[in-house]
Write an enzyme that holds these catalytic residues in place. Structure first.
Site, PDB file in Angstrom:
ATOM      1  N   HIS A  57       0.858  -1.192   0.000  1.00 14.50           N
ATOM      2  CA  HIS A  57       0.000   0.000   0.000  1.00 14.50           C
ATOM      3  C   HIS A  57       0.893   1.240   0.000  1.00 14.50           C
ATOM      4  O   HIS A  57       1.991   1.228   0.570  1.00 14.50           O
ATOM      5  CB  HIS A  57      -0.892   0.068   1.235  1.00 14.50           C
ATOM      6  CG  HIS A  57      -2.162  -0.708   1.131  1.00 14.50           C
ATOM      7  ND1 HIS A  57      -2.781  -1.269   2.235  1.00 14.50           N
ATOM      8  CD2 HIS A  57      -2.961  -1.007   0.080  1.00 14.50           C
ATOM      9  CE1 HIS A  57      -3.883  -1.899   1.858  1.00 14.50           C
ATOM     10  NE2 HIS A  57      -4.009  -1.748   0.550  1.00 14.50           N
TER      11      HIS A  57
ATOM     12  N   CYS B  82      -2.294   2.966   8.999  1.00 16.64           N
ATOM     13  CA  CYS B  82      -3.264   1.945   8.602  1.00 16.64           C
ATOM     14  C   CYS B  82      -4.443   1.875   9.567  1.00 16.64           C
ATOM     15  O   CYS B  82      -5.565   1.530   9.178  1.00 16.64           O
ATOM     16  CB  CYS B  82      -2.596   0.574   8.538  1.00 16.64           C
ATOM     17  SG  CYS B  82      -1.471   0.363   7.140  1.00 16.64           S
TER      18      CYS B  82
END
Length: 705
Positions: free
Chosen positions: A168, A264
């Site tokens: 990511h 996150c």
């Protein structure tokens, strides 16, 4: 004000590592401590809550990764683009996040179900609000970026991730207040790094080294001048402090086991909209067509791999599979790239595997006029070895004089229209040169399965590099091809280096010339010098060819030979005078075999026959190569590479060298008709002559009683 900043979090009530969907999860199944995870989450929660407002979305049983709320979606103002998770293990989170956004008054935009995009994990706003950094490569698709630009009305900058550990964007990239950036450059491809460097000044780029990167230093939460993150090194902390930020470290080791940290675990849901910032066209897309034995010949896989490896994305629009053994398949594929520059690189390579744009998208070739002799327009198309056609007046026109590394000059006024490859030095003012990649295609022969099977078993079509244990088998195949070419009136060209002479191959190459297997010889000054040194003095580089030992004063022999030939004026005149009576050059003269010796800066003498004007030598090489059916490249890397660049596809090539790197380099030129043989060139020529003699030896039948 800090109190207007809001984050969305989700308590880790059901958090665990239940599956593997990224490299960090491997080996950590059910190895996370729930109590420790709760403790670490609570510390992060309070560190953020002391500086901003934290909203909570209820955790749902069965969705352990829901704790990573960064992936819920991407928020800008009152709008949110809901995530479309790549893996089924997380897709069940989508309705819960959607319900929370709708309940809290956001306008929810939903991407097509088969277009992955994982929210603020892969899309990070510049903290000044100027643009959106959007990642792709592992979890989000490039084709999602135009939707983001349109729905959020913001410029999107696409960054390609290449390290699976940083799957990511937020694992390796963290925009900070004041235009600063905390990031790990090796996680991105070259184009993306250049894009980052163009947008963020060097003095505002804080580069993270690998030890900190793998501790998710970039996966941080930035609230004004505070950065909340997992534990980092003192060096990185000092550099962040020097940029004017306070660092708050809080351990998040339990969440690292699932591939996440501070960023996150949070989603900023208050992102202001700047009035003067608007969308751009971040992604360029084109539709290509492929036709042939796409699956069993590997064309489809190769084309799609080229797209991905060069930073693009694809979507197969339709695929028609051939239903019979001899049937061909066809496909239409939409190719996307983050910029025009990247798209041009991708399309150039796709053309090489036979891809073409939709007919309606390319009627006339794009050309620009040459303004200065010998100088092509910017973005001119560089030709390849493959037969090529260009679109002129809505018709496909075959390019003449096909070769590598040339420009394509088009004349649309001629009847019929014409196109030809021209070297840069040959371009003239007024020439119309093709630019870009539209309206061009390469022509590949569509082989049946049986043809491919046969060619792999016995011809050059299964290109590759042969090892020592296969030399005799390969020599048999080459001898058979040589015999066929000679008997059918074909043409064989030899490009050779002096190693042919040093290894005792002169007598065998002489035999090939004498027996009609060679129709032109290309080389440099050295092969001719040492061939004649052996013929006149029995040495090569001063080494006795019979005894294999250096001869006293032998290092002067080649200069004496050069001097002698210069006295007669040419090699042919030395033969006429009866001075040169054997050897490779002698056989060329006696059998009227043309040769070209291309000079170089290292040449002694040189011989009067050596062409020291490089441009003239290249032109003569090219002339002698016309109409060639096979080229034997014998231990001469530089001359062989030059010959390969001048030769179109369809010409069989045999590269022989004791150095595997040389053979591989020449075999990698892309021609399927090439074969490499790693062996001593003298041995190769000896075996080749033996095999040819065996093929031409009369068959005697004996009568039995």
């Amino acid at each position: 004000m800090a109190d207007t900043i809001r984050f969305l979090m989700c308590a880790p009530d059901h958090y665990d590592v239940d599956y593997v969907i990224n490299p960090w999860m491997e080996g950590n199944i059910h190895k996370s401590s729930r109590d420790r995870a709760v403790e670490q989450w609570q510390k992060l929660y309070h560190a953020i809550k002391d500086r901003a407002i934290v909203d909570l979305v209820p955790p749902e049983k069965g969705w352990p990764d829901m704790v990573f709320t960064a992936n819920a979606g991407l928020v800008l103002g009152d709008n949110v683009v809901l995530s479309r998770f790549m893996h089924k293990e997380r897709q069940g989170e989508e309705p819960y996040f959607k319900a929370w956004f709708e309940k809290n008054g956001f306008n929810v935009f939903e991407l097509p179900k088969d277009l992955p995009f994982e929210g603020a994990g892969d899309a990070l706003l510049d903290r000044e609000g100027r643009w959106l950094w959007a990642g792709y490569g592992f979890r989000s698709e490039l084709d999602s970026h135009p939707y983001l630009a349109k729905w959020l009305d913001i410029e999107v900058l696409s960054l390609r991730l290449i390290d699976p550990r940083f799957y990511h964007l937020d694992t390796c990239f963290c925009p900070l207040s004041g235009g600063y950036l905390l990031y790990y450059p090796p996680a991105f491809d070259t184009y993306s790094n250049h894009l980052i460097e163009r947008r963020v000044p060097a003095e505002k780029r804080i580069v993270v080294q690998e030890p900190d990167a793998v501790n998710f230093a970039c996966n941080a939460v930035n609230v004004n001048q505070t950065i909340i993150m997992n534990k980092i090194s003192d060096d990185l902390k000092d550099r962040i402090n020097a940029a004017g930020f306070e660092v708050v470290q809080t351990p998040l080791t339990e969440f690292l086991k699932a591939g996440g940290a501070a960023k996150c675990l949070t989603l900023r849901v208050t992102e202001p909209v700047l009035e003067d910032v608007h969308a751009n066209e971040p992604v360029e897309s084109r539709i290509i067509q492929l036709q042939g034995h796409l699956l069993d010949a590997g064309i489809m896989n190769k084309a799609l791999d080229l797209v991905i490896e060069n930073g693009g994305s694809f979507r197969v629009l339709n695929f028609n599979l051939g239903i019979e053994k001899q049937s061909t398949s066809s496909a239409e594929v939409r190719v996307s790239a983050p910029s025009h520059e990247v798209m041009e690189d991708i399309m150039t390579q796709l053309i090489d595997v036979g891809a073409v744009p939709r007919p309606q998208e390319a009627c006339d070739v794009n050309t620009e006029v040459v303004a200065l002799d010998g100088v092509a327009p910017d973005d001119f198309y560089v030709s390849t070895i493959y037969p090529t056609e260009v679109r002129v007046n809505c018709e496909w026109v075959r390019v003449q004089n096909q070769r590598m590394d040339a420009a394509i000059v088009v004349d649309g006024t001629a009847q019929p229209p014409s196109a030809e490859c021209k070297l840069l030095r040959d371009l003239k003012v007024g020439d119309h040169v093709m630019v870009g990649v539209e309206g061009i295609r390469t022509i590949r022969n569509v082989e049946s399965r049986d043809q491919r099977k046969e060619s792999k078993e016995f011809t050059f079509m299964g290109a590759g590099v042969s090892s020592e244990r296969r030399v005799e088998l390969v020599v048999e195949q080459i001898a058979w091809e040589l015999r066929q070419i000679r008997d059918q009136g074909g043409k064989v060209v030899v490009t050779a280096g002096p190693v042919v002479i040093h290894t005792g191959g002169a007598q065998h190459l002489s035999w090939l010339i004498r027996e009609g297997y060679v129709h032109a010889l290309l080389g440099g000054n050295a092969i001719a010098v040492h061939d004649m040194e052996q013929a006149l003095m029995g040495t090569s580089l001063g080494v006795d060819m019979l005894k294999g030992v250096p001869v006293r004063g032998g290092h002067r022999h080649h200069l004496k030979v050069i001097n002698s030939i210069r006295r007669y004026g040419s090699i042919a005149k030395a033969v006429e005078a009866g001075v040169l009576t054997k050897g490779v050059m002698y056989e060329c003269v006696k059998n009227n075999i043309p040769f070209c010796l291309a000079g170089s800066i290292r040449d002694d003498g040189p011989l009067p026959d050596t062409e020291m004007d490089l441009v003239k030598a290249q032109a003569e090489y090219s002339r002698l190569l016309q109409g060639t059916d096979m080229i034997l490249m014998l231990s001469s890397m530089l001359h062989s590479i030059g010959v390969g660049n001048m030769t179109p596809a369809g010409v069989k090539m045999v590269c022989v060298d004791i150095n595997p790197a040389v053979v591989t380099k020449l075999s990698d030129r892309g021609s399927v008709e090439s074969v490499g043989v790693v062996t001593d060139v003298g041995l190769f020529l000896s075996l080749l002559v033996q095999q040819l003699e065996r093929l031409t030896r009369p068959i005697h039948l004996t009568q039995t009683v």
